[in-house]
Design an enzyme around this catalytic site. Structure first.
Site, short mmCIF file in Angstrom:
data_model
loop_
_atom_site.label_atom_id
_atom_site.label_comp_id
_atom_site.label_asym_id
_atom_site.label_seq_id
_atom_site.Cartn_x
_atom_site.Cartn_y
_atom_site.Cartn_z
N ASP A 86 0.85 -1.19 0.00
CA ASP A 86 0.00 0.00 0.00
C ASP A 86 0.89 1.24 0.00
OD1 ASP A 86 -2.68 1.20 0.29
OD2 ASP A 86 -1.92 1.88 2.23
N GLU A 94 1.70 0.38 -4.94
CA GLU A 94 1.25 1.68 -5.45
C GLU A 94 2.44 2.64 -5.46
OE1 GLU A 94 -3.28 2.29 -4.10
OE2 GLU A 94 -1.88 2.13 -2.43
#
Length: 852
Positions: free
Chosen positions: A543, A580
């Site tokens: 993340d 990400e």
């Protein structure tokens, strides 16, 4: 209430021939201050002999006020100076004819007045180093490259000084205090206390050992409990410190018990010595809601399902990472509403172990077609969902089902209990190395460990590898009081990244972590290795990976790749990592060092999500105008009334979108050559978007993860339903959904699908369903419903779009029927079969999208 501890404290290294008595926080008048210069004789203010002295300790209370002086704008609540090496303090002040001093108080008694800092045990004059900060400091802390460097005495006993409340103050030539501030310590802590030895709990045939890294702590105790909650400790054990690491050894009978650390430490958020109670950062087991850490030996045979040690040999073959196809799934979504699953298993790990539930049969179908990896949303111990099921609140779904499809009542009832129900995506990390208790049958004891392993084993038997969604970029809580705070209690001010005022950075939502600090990086890598070895997972999705340093990601990849079946029980060369790679916040443009953003991470073999192809296909970005159209959603050809500009502008937008998609089909490779919409040959890196940002950034196909939808933002079917003209048919929207998933499936690189893309999944147009309960997140693997029209989505994130959403939900023609869902599933699996049969490693040739 004042507690008393007895600890030795030499502040400065002393000559054996000198002897001084310790002083308890005297208030020294300015005229009697002892100024220690770097070239003067240094002697201790506290005895360095084995004798002990009594130290007052404050019992914490979150309601205790913090007092500010008239210098509050530069008070000790701020930490604007950095202790970057043992002998250098960096501070952004211009001292011309004045002077600077470092102050320390063992009992956190410092206070700021117009005349300077009072309540100190030690005052040391700082000399400015006109040559500035050395290159190694600038590399580690690029955001303070222009700060002044102030020298400390080289014989300073910094290892003990870091346990104090510290501050620096600047005086003008008349002796008046102009600035005062606290210190940030990660630089000197990394230099003096970086450590690669054992941490956590360790088990032998005769004993259990504990090791905790806490170099700023003044005392550490382990409270040992028999039960997961309640009761008095069986014993309270003091830990002994060696170079910042506190350790103890206990009897084998501790195994199966619980423990909690008591850490006495100065906390910069309160300006006091706090007695903090925290779990072990290296916990591998917990009681419900992380009340206590479980003594659990993950290598014990009774924690292994039958055949567990041979699971690595049963993993489905992956000849190349290019053959990976990923299916993103939330554990609770998978079975919470599946009537074919035993009620006791719904929403948890054990639902994956069934042979013929609707969800398992669907996963088998996807596996047979070509999905290779299931990406599970956070499975570690996170906040916001109670581990004890009896504490969950529910809304009667029969009541909700009777309400109109565009009603606001559903979301009112859901949001009224949303913080007390069973649902959350889980991006609220508390302890990243322990499975979440709410997904297990029993959150106490080792049950969550055994059931997690059974889930991994069951998915392996289906033919699927498992990716864990890891969240190392932030923590849910901070400070000495929050029950979910762990790391910030153990070493306050170290694990969390702070701004130049000394306050925690929150660009990732809350409490950004600082992987540029050595022991933060180490914790991340150790956690990953534990998941890989002890749970045999096959990949990790990071993340907000851009908030982690590139160095950390590369070290993690190398560490995982080094694992072998012979030594570790897993083949690390088959572990794929991606994340990400967004570049924003305080880390943007390498503001805290070279970060793992898209353009930095390429060349490492680590994957990053390709937002270029997503936005070209759907239109705009998730943060742009909701009706802006793209290649798949009808730009130019199916106008929806949104003002995109003139027809010529729309044609140019569509042509540009086609170029972006072509580069995406070629895995966003920098060197891929295409003929663009102007008839010119360009490389992927020469096709531009987003303020002249290159579309192509990857060096190899496996560095690109192509997707058109994920758990964030609206589902694919919902965004198509929002952006397309109101008057088109549901059949057309279904075709657009299939068109989008087909493009992703046929790209070079790694295709990524949000669970339900293949079933026209809807969340009733909710753009952020992280806390929207089972109702808005329902998946139906019987293919009877796609969950469209279950009420207006929650007000907090969607109210501005309600005028667009309401008429669509109210229109029955928008809702797909079972036949549409079945056709979508069949189309999706057919395309996956094509990819699987012909292989994603087929060379990409020049061409256009005309044939699609």
């Amino acid at each position: 209430m004042v507690d008393v501890l007895r600890v030795p404290f030499p502040v400065l290294q002393s000559s054996p021939s000198l002897s001084f008595k310790p002083r308890l926080c005297p208030l020294i008048p300015p005229s009697r201050r002892l100024h220690l210069k770097s070239n003067s004789l240094l002697f201790p203010l506290f005895s360095s002999s084995p004798s002990f002295f009594k130290l007052p300790l404050r019992c914490s209370s979150p309601s205790m006020p913090l007092q500010l002086s008239s210098l509050s704008q530069d008070s000790l609540l701020y930490s604007r100076a950095y202790w970057v090496t043992k002998t250098i303090i960096a501070w952004n002040v211009d001292v011309v004819e004045g002077s600077c001093y470092l102050y320390a108080s063992r009992v956190a008694a410092l206070s700021v007045t117009d005349n300077g800092i009072q309540g100190h045990d030690l005052e040391i004059k700082l000399e400015e180093d006109r040559s500035g900060l050395p290159p190694n400091v600038i590399e580690k802390f690029p955001h303070i490259r222009d700060y002044r460097a102030f020298k400390l005495p080289p014989v300073l006993d910094a290892k003990n000084l870091v346990k104090c409340q510290l501050a620096v103050a600047e005086f003008n030539s008349q002796g008046k205090c102009r600035n005062a501030t606290g210190l940030q310590l990660p630089g000197v802590l990394d230099e003096l206390f970086s450590y690669d030895g054992p941490l956590g709990a360790f088990y032998s045939a005769e004993a259990v050992s504990l090791c905790l890294w806490a170099p700023t702590a003044q005392a550490v105790y382990a409270h040992i409990y028999k039960d997961p909650v309640g009761g008095s400790p069986l014993e309270i054990i003091p830990l002994e410190e060696t170079n910042g690491v506190w350790s103890t050894k206990g009897p084998k009978s501790w195994e199966g018990c619980y423990y909690k650390y008591e850490v006495s430490v100065y906390h910069p958020s309160t300006l006091h010595i706090e007695k903090c109670y925290a779990n072990d950062p290296y916990a591998r087991g917990l009681s419900a809601d992380g009340k206590r850490t479980l003594f659990v030996n993950l290598h014990a045979d009774d924690l292994k399902p039958e055949g567990w040690d041979e699971l690595a040999d049963m993993k489905p073959d992956i000849l190349s990472f290019s053959d990976i196809s990923i299916y993103e799934l939330h554990i609770r979504d998978f079975s919470a509403n599946d009537d074919t699953v035993n009620a006791d298993f719904r929403g948890g790990y054990m639902a994956f172990t069934l042979k013929d539930s609707a969800g398992v049969l669907h996963l088998k179908k996807l596996s047979k077609a070509g999905i290779t990896h299931v990406h599970l949303l956070p499975t570690f111990q996170f906040a916001a969902v109670d581990d004890e099921k009896e504490n969950w609140k529910y809304v009667d779904s029969k009541i909700l089902e009777k309400l109109p499809p565009d009603s606001a009542e559903q979301q009112e009832k859901i949001t009224a209990i949303q913080d007390d129900d069973a649902y959350n995506w889980g991006y609220n990390p508390v302890l990243c190395g322990v499975p979440k208790g709410s997904y297990s049958s029993d959150p106490n004891g080792p049950c969550r460990i055994v059931e997690f392993r059974k889930m991994i084993q069951a998915l392996t038997h289906i033919g699927l590898r498992v990716v864990l969604d890891v969240v190392y970029n932030h923590l849910h809580a901070n400070g000495p009081f929050d029950k979910d705070s762990v790391l910030d209690k153990i070493v306050p001010g170290y694990y969390l990244r702070r701004n130049t005022d000394g306050f925690i950075e929150n660009s990732t939502c809350v409490n950004n972590t600082a992987s540029e600090h050595y022991m933060v990086e180490r914790l991340i890598i150790d956690d990953l290795l534990s998941w890989a070895i002890n749970y045999k997972v096959d990949g990790f999705r990071f993340d907000l990976m851009g908030h982690i340093m590139k160095r950390t990601m590369v070290k993690a990849k190398d560490a995982l790749c080094s694992l072998t079946k012979e030594r570790d029980g897993v083949d690390g060369s088959r572990i794929y990592i991606y994340g990400e790679g967004w570049d924003f916040g305080e880390v943007a443009k390498n503001g805290r060092g070279i970060n793992a953003a898209q353009f930095n991470i390429c060349g490492t073999g680590i994957g990053s999500f390709n937002d270029r192809i997503r936005d070209a296909m759907l239109g705009g970005s998730p943060f742009g105008p909701p009706l802006q159209q793209g290649f798949v959603t009808g730009l130019l050809l199916e106008p929806n009334g949104h003002d995109h500009g003139t027809k010529d502008v729309e044609k140019a937008m569509l042509a540009s979108a086609k170029d972006h998609i072509q580069v995406g089909l070629a895995a966003n490779l920098r060197g891929f050559v295409l003929t663009d919409f102007e008839g010119k040959e360009r490389k992927g890196s020469e096709v531009l978007c987003y303020g002249e940002t290159p579309v192509g950034y990857a060096f190899c196909p496996t560095e690109t993860v192509n997707y058109v939808s994920a758990h964030d933002n609206e589902t694919l079917f919902d965004i198509i339903s929002l952006k397309t003209p109101v008057g088109i048919s549901v059949e057309d929207r279904c075709r657009m959904n299939h068109f989008a998933t087909s493009i992703i499936a046929l790209t070079q690189g790694i295709p990524f699908f949000h669970a339900g893309d293949e079933m026209l999944r809807s969340k009733s147009l909710d753009r952020d369903s992280y806390n929207s309960g089972d109702w808005f997140n329902r998946l139906d693997f019987t293919y009877n419903s796609n969950n469209w029209g279950v009420g207006l989505p929650p007000k907090q994130k969607n109210e501005n779009s309600w005028p667009l959403i309401q008429p669509r939900l109210a229109d029955p023609s928008f809702k797909p029927q079972r036949s549409h869902i079945l056709a979508a599933v069949e189309n999706f699996t057919d395309v996956l079969c094509i990819r699987n049969e012909y292989g994603s490693t087929t060379p990409v040739h020049h061409g256009s999208l005309a044939s699609l």
